[in-house]
Design an enzyme around this catalytic site. Structure first.
Site, PDB file in Angstrom:
ATOM      1  N   ARG A 246       0.851  -1.182   0.000  1.00  0.00           N
ATOM      2  CA  ARG A 246       0.000   0.000   0.000  1.00  0.00           C
ATOM      3  C   ARG A 246       0.891   1.237   0.000  1.00  0.00           C
ATOM      4  O   ARG A 246       2.007   1.214   0.537  1.00  0.00           O
ATOM      5  CB  ARG A 246      -0.905   0.004   1.244  1.00  0.00           C
ATOM      6  CG  ARG A 246      -2.074  -0.979   1.152  1.00  0.00           C
ATOM      7  CD  ARG A 246      -3.131  -0.452   0.197  1.00  0.00           C
ATOM      8  NE  ARG A 246      -4.211  -1.397  -0.051  1.00  0.00           N
ATOM      9  CZ  ARG A 246      -4.238  -2.255  -1.073  1.00  0.00           C
ATOM     10  NH1 ARG A 246      -3.230  -2.318  -1.911  1.00  0.00           N
ATOM     11  NH2 ARG A 246      -5.271  -3.039  -1.255  1.00  0.00           N
TER      12      ARG A 246
ATOM     13  N   HIS B 124      -0.684   1.285 -10.001  1.00  0.00           N
ATOM     14  CA  HIS B 124      -1.376   0.231  -9.260  1.00  0.00           C
ATOM     15  C   HIS B 124      -1.957  -0.820 -10.214  1.00  0.00           C
ATOM     16  O   HIS B 124      -3.178  -1.009 -10.295  1.00  0.00           O
ATOM     17  CB  HIS B 124      -2.484   0.845  -8.385  1.00  0.00           C
ATOM     18  CG  HIS B 124      -2.755   0.017  -7.148  1.00  0.00           C
ATOM     19  ND1 HIS B 124      -2.800   0.554  -5.890  1.00  0.00           N
ATOM     20  CD2 HIS B 124      -2.981  -1.303  -6.989  1.00  0.00           C
ATOM     21  CE1 HIS B 124      -3.056  -0.401  -5.001  1.00  0.00           C
ATOM     22  NE2 HIS B 124      -3.161  -1.540  -5.654  1.00  0.00           N
TER      23      HIS B 124
END
Length: 273
Positions: free
Chosen positions: A188, A236
């Site tokens: 993350r 991502h």
């Protein structure tokens, strides 16, 4: 009707808008990161499972290996040399001379770790609780993080985001790594303290960082990470499960539950993953 719904599958649920499901048996998250879901005050009080293939996702495996090999073979350095029209001849590091350390060692990490091990890399991992893995050195807990990082040339972060892991890559931990170490973050964005990362790269403490997860996302145009010569920014994109993959895993989970079992990858609400 709402009363007929027994299972709920979602990506980004809004529990403030969803009705109460009186006969709900379980929920399934298509997202690997559930840190926001588990903290929601209106979270239904039923088991929550993640929907991921049991042997890891081949997309994640290829993606992690791609970045590790890219950094290991110094592809960014050769790309920069090409831009300068420089025929760059330099020392080449062999796989057995490179130590790859995985932070987090669930299904998504284990598959690429074993492939890299088969190529001759020295593999270790750092996890929350003590455990054994054949042929892989496992460090655990806050007390062994420094020892783990001391011997990690390329760190691959696949941790869940929790109170303990937020900001885990910061000035303090970068200093624990060998000078010239590298980072691949597929966890993350909040695992990395951006300003500390830039300082570590600029000082040479870190040689390079490949970041698939960032904070915030999308990364703002003004972020210094975009144009930093020692950073790869990726939007991502490590993995995209197919509908067939998701349906197969949800069906397997429902079979387990209907037989009196649990979700195959049940989330511990207390720990947050």
């Amino acid at each position: 009707e709402v009363k007929d719904i027994e299972y709920l599958a979602f990506m980004l649920p809004d529990f403030n808008l969803l009705p109460a499901f009186p006969n709900l048996k379980a929920m399934f998250s298509r997202a690997a990161g559930v840190e926001d879901i588990v903290k929601h005050p209106n979270l239904p009080k039923v088991p929550l499972g993640k929907v991921e293939p049991p042997g890891g996702d081949p997309m994640m495996t290829e993606y992690v290996i791609m970045h590790v090999l890219r950094l290991h073979r110094d592809m960014p350095g050769y790309a920069a040399a090409q831009a300068r029209k420089e025929w760059r001849r330099t020392t080449i590091v062999r796989p057995e001379q490179r130590r790859v350390g995985f932070l987090g060692f669930g299904m998504m990490a284990k598959a690429p770790a074993l492939v890299l091990q088969s190529l001759g890399f020295r593999i270790s991992a750092w996890v929350r609780n003590k455990r054994q893995e054949d042929g892989i050195a496992i460090y655990h807990g806050a007390g062994q993080l420094e020892q783990f990082l001391n011997q990690t040339d390329i760190a691959v972060c696949l941790l869940p985001l929790t109170r303990e892991t937020a900001g885990i890559f910061c000035a303090r931990t970068f200093a624990m790594m060998p000078r010239g170490a590298m980072l691949v973050n597929v966890g993350r964005g909040k695992h990395v303290v951006e300003a500390d990362l830039i300082d570590a790269l600029d000082s040479g403490q870190l040689a390079y960082a490949a970041l698939d997860a960032l904070w915030p996302e999308p990364l703002p145009p003004g972020s210094p990470l975009w144009l930093h010569p020692k950073v790869t920014v990726m939007p991502h994109v490590a993995r995209r499960p197919t509908v067939n993959q998701l349906v197969t895993e949800i069906a397997a989970n429902i079979r387990s539950l209907e037989a009196g079992g649990q979700p195959l990858q049940e989330v511990d609400i207390a720990t947050g993953y």
